[in-house]
Design a protein around this motif. Structure first.
Motif, mmCIF file in Angstrom:
data_model
loop_
_atom_site.group_PDB
_atom_site.id
_atom_site.type_symbol
_atom_site.label_atom_id
_atom_site.label_comp_id
_atom_site.label_asym_id
_atom_site.label_seq_id
_atom_site.Cartn_x
_atom_site.Cartn_y
_atom_site.Cartn_z
ATOM 1 N N ILE A 92 78.121 -13.221 3.168
ATOM 2 C CA ILE A 92 77.240 -14.359 3.459
ATOM 3 C C ILE A 92 76.608 -14.182 4.831
ATOM 4 C CG2 ILE A 92 77.183 -16.852 3.863
ATOM 5 C CD1 ILE A 92 79.406 -17.137 1.805
ATOM 6 N N MET A 93 77.423 -13.783 5.816
ATOM 7 C CA MET A 93 76.900 -13.537 7.158
ATOM 8 C C MET A 93 75.907 -12.384 7.151
ATOM 9 S SD MET A 93 80.195 -14.079 9.660
ATOM 10 C CE MET A 93 81.183 -12.799 8.866
ATOM 11 N N LEU A 94 76.217 -11.330 6.395
ATOM 12 C CA LEU A 94 75.318 -10.175 6.314
ATOM 13 C C LEU A 94 73.985 -10.586 5.701
ATOM 14 C CD1 LEU A 94 75.429 -7.091 6.913
ATOM 15 C CD2 LEU A 94 75.993 -6.769 4.500
ATOM 16 N N ARG A 95 74.051 -11.389 4.630
ATOM 17 C CA ARG A 95 72.816 -11.862 3.985
ATOM 18 C C ARG A 95 72.008 -12.742 4.925
ATOM 19 N NH1 ARG A 95 73.425 -16.783 0.119
ATOM 20 N NH2 ARG A 95 73.649 -17.642 2.221
ATOM 21 N N ASN A 96 72.658 -13.686 5.574
ATOM 22 C CA ASN A 96 71.947 -14.599 6.466
ATOM 23 C C ASN A 96 71.321 -13.859 7.644
ATOM 24 O OD1 ASN A 96 72.829 -16.667 4.816
ATOM 25 N ND2 ASN A 96 74.501 -17.274 6.151
ATOM 26 N N THR A 97 72.089 -12.940 8.227
ATOM 27 C CA THR A 97 71.595 -12.210 9.402
ATOM 28 C C THR A 97 70.381 -11.359 9.044
ATOM 29 O OG1 THR A 97 73.834 -12.122 10.324
ATOM 30 C CG2 THR A 97 72.218 -10.578 11.216
ATOM 31 N N GLY A 249 66.416 -1.929 15.492
ATOM 32 C CA GLY A 249 67.759 -1.776 16.027
ATOM 33 C C GLY A 249 68.457 -3.092 16.289
ATOM 34 N N HIS A 250 67.704 -4.202 16.259
ATOM 35 C CA HIS A 250 68.289 -5.531 16.480
ATOM 36 C C HIS A 250 68.300 -6.364 15.203
ATOM 37 C CE1 HIS A 250 68.628 -5.343 20.887
ATOM 38 N NE2 HIS A 250 67.545 -4.586 20.839
ATOM 39 N N MET A 251 68.334 -5.682 14.063
ATOM 40 C CA MET A 251 68.320 -6.404 12.788
ATOM 41 C C MET A 251 69.612 -7.174 12.520
ATOM 42 S SD MET A 251 65.457 -6.297 11.177
ATOM 43 C CE MET A 251 65.856 -6.643 9.473
ATOM 44 N N VAL A 252 70.655 -6.882 13.254
ATOM 45 C CA VAL A 252 71.901 -7.645 13.094
ATOM 46 C C VAL A 252 72.142 -8.556 14.301
ATOM 47 C CG1 VAL A 252 73.094 -6.110 11.495
ATOM 48 C CG2 VAL A 252 73.151 -5.613 13.941
ATOM 49 N N ASP A 253 71.124 -8.718 15.139
ATOM 50 C CA ASP A 253 71.222 -9.610 16.295
ATOM 51 C C ASP A 253 70.348 -10.835 16.062
ATOM 52 O OD1 ASP A 253 72.995 -8.169 17.866
ATOM 53 O OD2 ASP A 253 71.415 -6.910 18.687
ATOM 54 N N ILE A 254 70.898 -11.988 16.322
ATOM 55 C CA ILE A 254 70.159 -13.244 16.239
ATOM 56 C C ILE A 254 70.489 -14.044 17.480
ATOM 57 C CG2 ILE A 254 69.854 -15.406 14.959
ATOM 58 C CD1 ILE A 254 70.437 -13.989 12.431
ATOM 59 N N GLY A 255 69.510 -14.800 17.970
ATOM 60 C CA GLY A 255 69.768 -15.620 19.141
ATOM 61 C C GLY A 255 70.936 -16.564 18.911
ATOM 62 N N PHE A 256 72.051 -16.290 19.562
ATOM 63 C CA PHE A 256 73.271 -17.073 19.344
ATOM 64 C C PHE A 256 73.064 -18.535 19.690
ATOM 65 C CE2 PHE A 256 76.903 -18.824 21.762
ATOM 66 C CZ PHE A 256 77.735 -19.112 20.698
ATOM 67 N N VAL A 270 73.765 -21.115 5.104
ATOM 68 C CA VAL A 270 72.621 -20.261 5.443
ATOM 69 C C VAL A 270 72.525 -20.004 6.941
ATOM 70 C CG1 VAL A 270 71.254 -20.935 3.426
ATOM 71 C CG2 VAL A 270 71.100 -22.273 5.540
ATOM 72 N N SER A 271 73.415 -20.583 7.730
ATOM 73 C CA SER A 271 73.332 -20.435 9.182
ATOM 74 C C SER A 271 74.500 -19.661 9.790
ATOM 75 C CB SER A 271 73.269 -21.817 9.849
ATOM 76 O OG SER A 271 74.465 -22.536 9.621
ATOM 77 N N GLU A 272 75.512 -19.367 8.991
ATOM 78 C CA GLU A 272 76.651 -18.608 9.520
ATOM 79 C C GLU A 272 76.258 -17.146 9.656
ATOM 80 O OE1 GLU A 272 80.634 -18.222 10.938
ATOM 81 O OE2 GLU A 272 79.275 -19.886 10.670
ATOM 82 N N VAL A 273 76.224 -16.649 10.896
ATOM 83 C CA VAL A 273 75.848 -15.260 11.178
ATOM 84 C C VAL A 273 76.955 -14.613 12.007
ATOM 85 C CG1 VAL A 273 73.356 -15.676 11.024
ATOM 86 C CG2 VAL A 273 74.526 -16.014 13.211
ATOM 87 N N PHE A 274 76.788 -13.323 12.301
ATOM 88 C CA PHE A 274 77.841 -12.593 13.014
ATOM 89 C C PHE A 274 78.069 -13.149 14.419
ATOM 90 C CE2 PHE A 274 76.521 -9.288 9.908
ATOM 91 C CZ PHE A 274 77.762 -9.112 9.302
ATOM 92 N N ASP A 275 77.014 -13.610 15.061
ATOM 93 C CA ASP A 275 77.170 -14.122 16.421
ATOM 94 C C ASP A 275 77.992 -15.410 16.443
ATOM 95 O OD1 ASP A 275 74.104 -12.832 16.422
ATOM 96 O OD2 ASP A 275 75.312 -12.327 18.172
#
Length: 322
Positions: A92-97, A249-256, A270-275
């Protein structure tokens, strides 16, 4: 008879071939010693604040306990990576990110280019600088201010948009609590806040275009649109490609901060991401090793994406980042 310069070059080539790598490196450093002295502060900065702290990545392979310390914490190998990949929320985190970043790549990345092209066409210098100042301004606002403005505009009770909707006789729309609007809202915030700031690099690249190219295009009868398409865009293409590679290179980075401030229980799917996962487990739950594991995973994925995209770009005949 050979010229003196040719003989000197031949002697220099033989001398380089006769010496090894380290002697040649020493000779080169002596030859450009002033340039290395000039770069020394930056080199020291990167060593102290970028490379030395990398020993902390070992925490991902330990069951870190602040009271036991780094060396006293037990070594657990890949346990935390297994826990991350086996977590029910991982995909889910991978999809959302990736979804948020992909939407941002499609809509956000071209926007600074288009905005820079528009600003570059403004001929009145004072008006151009005024517009630049206006579009730069949102970048300096914190995400707390942006989130507060979003709440003030879109909330169901005090939001301006919903007041207009209810004033027209229709029901209010739950923009902030409806999962269907979350990704678009995050993208819209990024576009409003960062598009103007992103024009700086492209405007600098456009300023370096040789004016004789535009003069030649005018002689050939090219209109302003043709000049943009055949002169400006090809001239800034290397800049666009480099920034695109770095953006991938920042495809797995989102503004925390942005996601955390806009997150609520109704949009968690839909908002749970790796950060946010790293913050929840690493800070709130005290599982520091889990937070470091997420960061290490993100860094590895970003590195792979940069290497692959750079390889593809060079295969297509363009210049990459190395």
């Amino acid at each position: 008879m050979q010229e003196p310069n040719a003989l000197a070059n031949m002697k220099l080539t033989k001398r380089r071939q006769a010496t090894g790598f380290w002697p040649r490196l020493g000779i080169r450093m002596l030859q450009y010693k002033y340039m290395y002295f000039l770069a020394l502060p930056g080199i020291i900065y990167f060593i102290l604040f970028k490379f030395v702290p990398m020993w902390g990545l070992l925490i991902a392979f330990k069951d870190y306990n602040p009271f036991s310390g780094f060396w006293g914490s037990p070594w657990v190998g890949g346990k935390h990576f297994e826990s991350l990949f086996s977590d029910n929320n991982f995909y889910i985190m991978l999809r959302n990110t990736f979804s948020i970043n992909l939407i941002g790549l499609v809509f956000m990345f071209p926007l600074p280019i288009l905005l820079a092209l528009m600003l570059n066409e403004v001929r009145h210098e004072a008006f151009k600088r005024f517009n630049q100042s206006i579009v730069y301004l949102p970048h300096f606002l914190s995400w707390v201010v942006v989130a507060s403005m979003t709440f003030f505009i879109l909330s169901t009770d005090v939001g301006i948009v919903n007041k207009l909707i209810t004033g027209s006789g229709r029901e209010s729309v739950a923009f902030l609590t409806n999962p269907n609007y979350f990704w678009g809202m995050i993208t819209a915030q990024n576009m409003w806040k960062e598009a103007g700031w992103g024009t700086i690099i492209f405007l600098a690249a456009m300023a370096g275009v040789d004016p004789q190219r535009y003069e030649a295009a005018v002689v050939d009868g090219a209109s302003r649109w043709r000049q943009i398409w055949h002169v400006t865009l090809p001239a800034i293409r290397p800049t666009i490609i480099i920034l695109l590679i770095l953006r991938l290179g920042h495809m797995v980075d989102i503004g925390f901060e942005q996601v955390l401030l806009m997150q609520n229980p109704l949009v968690l799917s839909v908002s749970e991401v790796f950060d946010t996962y790293a913050y929840t487990h690493g800070i709130l739950k005290g599982q520091i090793s889990a937070g470091v594991t997420v960061g290490m995973f993100k860094g590895f994925v970003g590195l792979v994406l940069v290497l692959v995209s750079n390889y593809v770009v060079k295969k297509l005949g363009h210049e990459g980042i190395y």
